[in-house]
Scaffold this motif. Structure first.
Motif, short mmCIF file in Angstrom:
data_model
loop_
_atom_site.label_atom_id
_atom_site.label_comp_id
_atom_site.label_asym_id
_atom_site.label_seq_id
_atom_site.Cartn_x
_atom_site.Cartn_y
_atom_site.Cartn_z
N UNK A 93 8.14 -13.95 1.08
CA UNK A 93 9.59 -13.83 0.89
C UNK A 93 9.95 -13.36 -0.52
N UNK A 94 9.27 -13.87 -1.53
CA UNK A 94 9.60 -13.48 -2.90
C UNK A 94 9.29 -12.01 -3.16
N UNK A 95 8.23 -11.48 -2.57
CA UNK A 95 7.92 -10.06 -2.70
C UNK A 95 9.00 -9.22 -2.03
N UNK A 96 9.39 -9.64 -0.82
CA UNK A 96 10.42 -8.90 -0.09
C UNK A 96 11.77 -8.95 -0.80
N UNK A 104 5.62 0.11 -4.55
CA UNK A 104 6.36 -0.85 -5.36
C UNK A 104 6.15 -2.28 -4.85
N UNK A 105 6.11 -2.44 -3.52
CA UNK A 105 5.86 -3.77 -2.94
C UNK A 105 4.50 -4.29 -3.35
N UNK A 106 3.50 -3.41 -3.37
CA UNK A 106 2.17 -3.83 -3.78
C UNK A 106 2.14 -4.21 -5.25
N UNK A 107 2.86 -3.46 -6.09
CA UNK A 107 2.94 -3.79 -7.52
C UNK A 107 3.61 -5.15 -7.72
N UNK A 108 4.70 -5.38 -6.99
CA UNK A 108 5.40 -6.67 -7.10
C UNK A 108 4.50 -7.82 -6.65
N UNK A 109 3.75 -7.59 -5.58
CA UNK A 109 2.88 -8.64 -5.06
C UNK A 109 1.81 -9.01 -6.08
N UNK A 110 1.20 -8.03 -6.71
CA UNK A 110 0.18 -8.34 -7.70
C UNK A 110 0.79 -9.01 -8.92
N UNK A 111 2.01 -8.60 -9.30
CA UNK A 111 2.69 -9.24 -10.44
C UNK A 111 3.03 -10.69 -10.13
N UNK A 112 3.32 -10.99 -8.87
CA UNK A 112 3.67 -12.35 -8.47
C UNK A 112 2.45 -13.18 -8.07
N UNK A 113 1.27 -12.56 -8.10
CA UNK A 113 0.05 -13.30 -7.81
C UNK A 113 -0.34 -13.35 -6.35
N UNK A 114 0.21 -12.49 -5.53
CA UNK A 114 -0.15 -12.44 -4.11
C UNK A 114 -1.27 -11.42 -3.94
N UNK A 115 -2.51 -11.88 -4.03
CA UNK A 115 -3.64 -10.96 -3.99
C UNK A 115 -3.95 -10.45 -2.59
N UNK A 116 -3.55 -11.19 -1.56
CA UNK A 116 -3.86 -10.82 -0.18
C UNK A 116 -2.81 -9.91 0.43
N UNK A 117 -1.75 -9.60 -0.27
CA UNK A 117 -0.63 -8.82 0.29
C UNK A 117 -1.02 -7.35 0.44
#
Length: 133
Positions: free
Chosen positions: A74-77, A102-115
């Motif tokens: 949810x936080x990535x979205x 951009x979604x992938x960049x946000x996910x890595x910045x937020x620590x979601x490695x599996x996204x």
């Protein structure tokens, strides 16, 4: 013994059941459920979640939608949607691959490695943002 088939109901139908329940004379939950023709557990759940049912009914875009679904991250979205709105305000050209990147960049910045922003995720995200607006 066969299992009962799951019967999903729209938010409107749930709201209608809540209103009918409130109009019934005072009796047990089992009797009320029997009069309304629903399972007692189902009736208990929709009464317990009455606020969310009313909210869902008020904001629901599609009258055929029976389940409210949220994305896994949810936080990535949410971050992607905010970025999308900023870029729209600037009249910048936006396309699907750019949003996925951009979604992938946000996910890595937020620590979601599996996204992984797949095509299926992206199409469902587009539907979800249309419903939120």
């Amino acid at each position: 013994m066969s299992k009962r088939k799951r019967q999903d109901r729209t938010a409107e139908e749930k709201l209608e059941l809540i209103d009918k329940f409130k109009a019934l004379p005072s009796c047990t939950m089992r009797e009320s459920a029997a009069q309304l023709g629903v399972n007692r557990g189902f009736l208990t759940n929709i009464l317990k979640n009455e606020d969310s049912v009313r909210k869902e009914c008020a904001t629901q875009d599609s009258q055929q939608r029976k389940r409210l679904r949220h994305g896994k991250d949810k936080d990535v979205e949410d971050g992607l949607f905010q970025w999308f709105q900023k870029m729209r305000a600037k009249n910048a050209p936006i396309h699907g691959p750019l949003l996925c990147t951009k979604a992938e960049e946000l996910a890595t910045a937020l620590g979601h490695t599996e996204f992984k922003p797949t095509d299926g995720w992206f199409s469902r995200w587009k539907v979800r943002i249309r419903l939120e607006q």
